[in-house]
Write a protein that holds these residues in place. Structure first.
Motif, PDB file in Angstrom:
ATOM      1  N   ASP A   1       0.818  -1.206   0.000  1.00 16.32           N
ATOM      2  CA  ASP A   1       0.000   0.000   0.000  1.00 16.32           C
ATOM      3  C   ASP A   1       0.857   1.264   0.000  1.00 16.32           C
ATOM      4  O   ASP A   1       0.530   2.241  -0.663  1.00 16.32           O
ATOM      5  CB  ASP A   1      -0.940  -0.015   1.195  1.00 16.32           C
ATOM      6  N   CYS A   2       1.962   1.248   0.726  1.00 16.43           N
ATOM      7  CA  CYS A   2       2.831   2.427   0.778  1.00 16.43           C
ATOM      8  C   CYS A   2       3.412   2.744  -0.598  1.00 16.43           C
ATOM      9  O   CYS A   2       3.495   3.907  -1.000  1.00 16.43           O
ATOM     10  CB  CYS A   2       3.943   2.238   1.803  1.00 16.43           C
ATOM     11  N   VAL A   3       3.796   1.714  -1.323  1.00 14.78           N
ATOM     12  CA  VAL A   3       4.353   1.900  -2.665  1.00 14.78           C
ATOM     13  C   VAL A   3       3.296   2.493  -3.597  1.00 14.78           C
ATOM     14  O   VAL A   3       3.584   3.364  -4.407  1.00 14.78           O
ATOM     15  CB  VAL A   3       4.900   0.569  -3.227  1.00 14.78           C
ATOM     16  N   HIS A   4       2.084   2.026  -3.446  1.00 15.85           N
ATOM     17  CA  HIS A   4       0.978   2.543  -4.262  1.00 15.85           C
ATOM     18  C   HIS A   4       0.701   4.015  -3.954  1.00 15.85           C
ATOM     19  O   HIS A   4       0.474   4.807  -4.864  1.00 15.85           O
ATOM     20  CB  HIS A   4      -0.280   1.705  -4.023  1.00 15.85           C
ATOM     21  N   ARG A   5       0.728   4.375  -2.678  1.00 11.69           N
ATOM     22  CA  ARG A   5       0.384   5.740  -2.272  1.00 11.69           C
ATOM     23  C   ARG A   5       1.516   6.745  -2.496  1.00 11.69           C
ATOM     24  O   ARG A   5       1.261   7.906  -2.794  1.00 11.69           O
ATOM     25  CB  ARG A   5      -0.022   5.768  -0.807  1.00 11.69           C
ATOM     26  N   ALA A   6       2.761   6.312  -2.321  1.00  6.92           N
ATOM     27  CA  ALA A   6       3.905   7.234  -2.452  1.00  6.92           C
ATOM     28  C   ALA A   6       5.075   6.513  -3.117  1.00  6.92           C
ATOM     29  O   ALA A   6       6.091   6.226  -2.486  1.00  6.92           O
ATOM     30  CB  ALA A   6       4.293   7.785  -1.087  1.00  6.92           C
TER      31      ALA A   6
ATOM     32  N   PRO B   1      16.385   4.280  -0.517  1.00  5.98           N
ATOM     33  CA  PRO B   1      17.584   4.924   0.013  1.00  5.98           C
ATOM     34  C   PRO B   1      17.711   6.365  -0.489  1.00  5.98           C
ATOM     35  O   PRO B   1      17.518   6.650  -1.666  1.00  5.98           O
ATOM     36  CB  PRO B   1      18.722   4.045  -0.513  1.00  5.98           C
ATOM     37  N   GLY B   2      18.005   7.258   0.428  1.00  8.18           N
ATOM     38  CA  GLY B   2      18.123   8.673   0.095  1.00  8.18           C
ATOM     39  C   GLY B   2      16.815   9.431   0.216  1.00  8.18           C
ATOM     40  O   GLY B   2      16.787  10.650   0.082  1.00  8.18           O
ATOM     41  N   ARG B   3      15.713   8.732   0.474  1.00  8.81           N
ATOM     42  CA  ARG B   3      14.403   9.384   0.582  1.00  8.81           C
ATOM     43  C   ARG B   3      13.879   9.383   2.018  1.00  8.81           C
ATOM     44  O   ARG B   3      12.704   9.648   2.257  1.00  8.81           O
ATOM     45  CB  ARG B   3      13.382   8.686  -0.325  1.00  8.81           C
ATOM     46  N   GLU B   4      14.741   9.090   2.979  1.00  5.69           N
ATOM     47  CA  GLU B   4      14.321   9.032   4.375  1.00  5.69           C
ATOM     48  C   GLU B   4      13.808  10.369   4.888  1.00  5.69           C
ATOM     49  O   GLU B   4      13.059  10.432   5.849  1.00  5.69           O
ATOM     50  CB  GLU B   4      15.479   8.576   5.277  1.00  5.69           C
ATOM     51  N   TYR B   5      14.235  11.444   4.241  1.00  7.49           N
ATOM     52  CA  TYR B   5      13.785  12.795   4.596  1.00  7.49           C
ATOM     53  C   TYR B   5      13.117  13.372   3.367  1.00  7.49           C
ATOM     54  O   TYR B   5      13.717  14.138   2.622  1.00  7.49           O
ATOM     55  CB  TYR B   5      14.977  13.667   5.018  1.00  7.49           C
ATOM     56  N   ASP B   6      11.885  12.998   3.131  1.00  6.45           N
ATOM     57  CA  ASP B   6      11.219  13.361   1.882  1.00  6.45           C
ATOM     58  C   ASP B   6      10.428  14.649   2.001  1.00  6.45           C
ATOM     59  O   ASP B   6      10.004  15.029   3.082  1.00  6.45           O
ATOM     60  CB  ASP B   6      10.294  12.233   1.427  1.00  6.45           C
ATOM     61  N   VAL B   7      10.194  15.275   0.857  1.00  8.46           N
ATOM     62  CA  VAL B   7       9.433  16.519   0.825  1.00  8.46           C
ATOM     63  C   VAL B   7       7.981  16.300   0.426  1.00  8.46           C
ATOM     64  O   VAL B   7       7.192  17.224   0.454  1.00  8.46           O
ATOM     65  CB  VAL B   7      10.082  17.535  -0.143  1.00  8.46           C
ATOM     66  N   ASP B   8       7.601  15.103   0.043  1.00  4.40           N
ATOM     67  CA  ASP B   8       6.243  14.813  -0.402  1.00  4.40           C
ATOM     68  C   ASP B   8       5.367  14.458   0.799  1.00  4.40           C
ATOM     69  O   ASP B   8       4.788  13.381   0.876  1.00  4.40           O
ATOM     70  CB  ASP B   8       6.271  13.668  -1.426  1.00  4.40           C
ATOM     71  N   ALA B   9       5.282  15.386   1.742  1.00  5.09           N
ATOM     72  CA  ALA B   9       4.645  15.132   3.029  1.00  5.09           C
ATOM     73  C   ALA B   9       3.206  14.613   2.944  1.00  5.09           C
ATOM     74  O   ALA B   9       2.884  13.653   3.634  1.00  5.09           O
ATOM     75  CB  ALA B   9       4.701  16.382   3.893  1.00  5.09           C
ATOM     76  N   PRO B  10       2.321  15.188   2.142  1.00  4.48           N
ATOM     77  CA  PRO B  10       0.944  14.679   2.138  1.00  4.48           C
ATOM     78  C   PRO B  10       0.849  13.205   1.729  1.00  4.48           C
ATOM     79  O   PRO B  10       0.132  12.436   2.366  1.00  4.48           O
ATOM     80  CB  PRO B  10       0.230  15.577   1.127  1.00  4.48           C
ATOM     81  N   ARG B  11       1.563  12.803   0.708  1.00  6.90           N
ATOM     82  CA  ARG B  11       1.508  11.406   0.263  1.00  6.90           C
ATOM     83  C   ARG B  11       2.152  10.466   1.286  1.00  6.90           C
ATOM     84  O   ARG B  11       1.678   9.365   1.513  1.00  6.90           O
ATOM     85  CB  ARG B  11       2.172  11.239  -1.085  1.00  6.90           C
ATOM     86  N   VAL B  12       3.232  10.919   1.899  1.00  8.29           N
ATOM     87  CA  VAL B  12       3.906  10.090   2.899  1.00  8.29           C
ATOM     88  C   VAL B  12       3.009   9.920   4.118  1.00  8.29           C
ATOM     89  O   VAL B  12       2.855   8.817   4.635  1.00  8.29           O
ATOM     90  CB  VAL B  12       5.269  10.693   3.295  1.00  8.29           C
ATOM     91  N   ARG B  13       2.401  10.988   4.565  1.00 13.20           N
ATOM     92  CA  ARG B  13       1.494  10.888   5.716  1.00 13.20           C
ATOM     93  C   ARG B  13       0.291  10.005   5.379  1.00 13.20           C
ATOM     94  O   ARG B  13      -0.164   9.220   6.211  1.00 13.20           O
ATOM     95  CB  ARG B  13       1.048  12.274   6.165  1.00 13.20           C
ATOM     96  N   GLU B  14      -0.220  10.116   4.169  1.00  8.53           N
ATOM     97  CA  GLU B  14      -1.319   9.262   3.727  1.00  8.53           C
ATOM     98  C   GLU B  14      -0.894   7.789   3.754  1.00  8.53           C
ATOM     99  O   GLU B  14      -1.655   6.926   4.195  1.00  8.53           O
ATOM    100  CB  GLU B  14      -1.745   9.656   2.311  1.00  8.53           C
ATOM    101  N   ALA B  15       0.307   7.508   3.298  1.00  2.00           N
ATOM    102  CA  ALA B  15       0.811   6.130   3.309  1.00  2.00           C
ATOM    103  C   ALA B  15       0.961   5.628   4.738  1.00  2.00           C
ATOM    104  O   ALA B  15       0.600   4.486   5.040  1.00  2.00           O
ATOM    105  CB  ALA B  15       2.149   6.051   2.581  1.00  2.00           C
TER     106      ALA B  15
END
Length: 64
Positions: A15-20, A35-49
């Motif tokens: 589900d996480c892969v599908h959402r973000a 790797p390298g995305r541990e501090y991402d800027v796509d906050a709405p999609r990450v929070r949704e996931a």
């Protein structure tokens, strides 16, 4: 914000892969942060996931 996936909790729903897909991937059938995305800027999609993770395996800490 910092993003992590607990491999002990994850059961690989994908589900996480599908959402973000720019942040999450699957490794050995389990969700993982790319790797390298541990501090991402796509906050709405990450929070949704994180909120939609059926295993509650995703942790988001810090501020957007």
């Amino acid at each position: 914000m910092r993003i992590s996936v607990d491999p002990e909790q994850c059961y690989g729903s994908g589900d996480c892969v599908h959402r973000a897909p720019s942040v999450f991937t699957q490794v050995d059938g389990l969700g993982a942060v790319i790797p390298g995305r541990e501090y991402d800027v796509d906050a709405p999609r990450v929070r949704e996931a994180a909120e939609g993770c059926p295993a509650a395996a995703i942790t988001v800490t810090g501020r957007d």
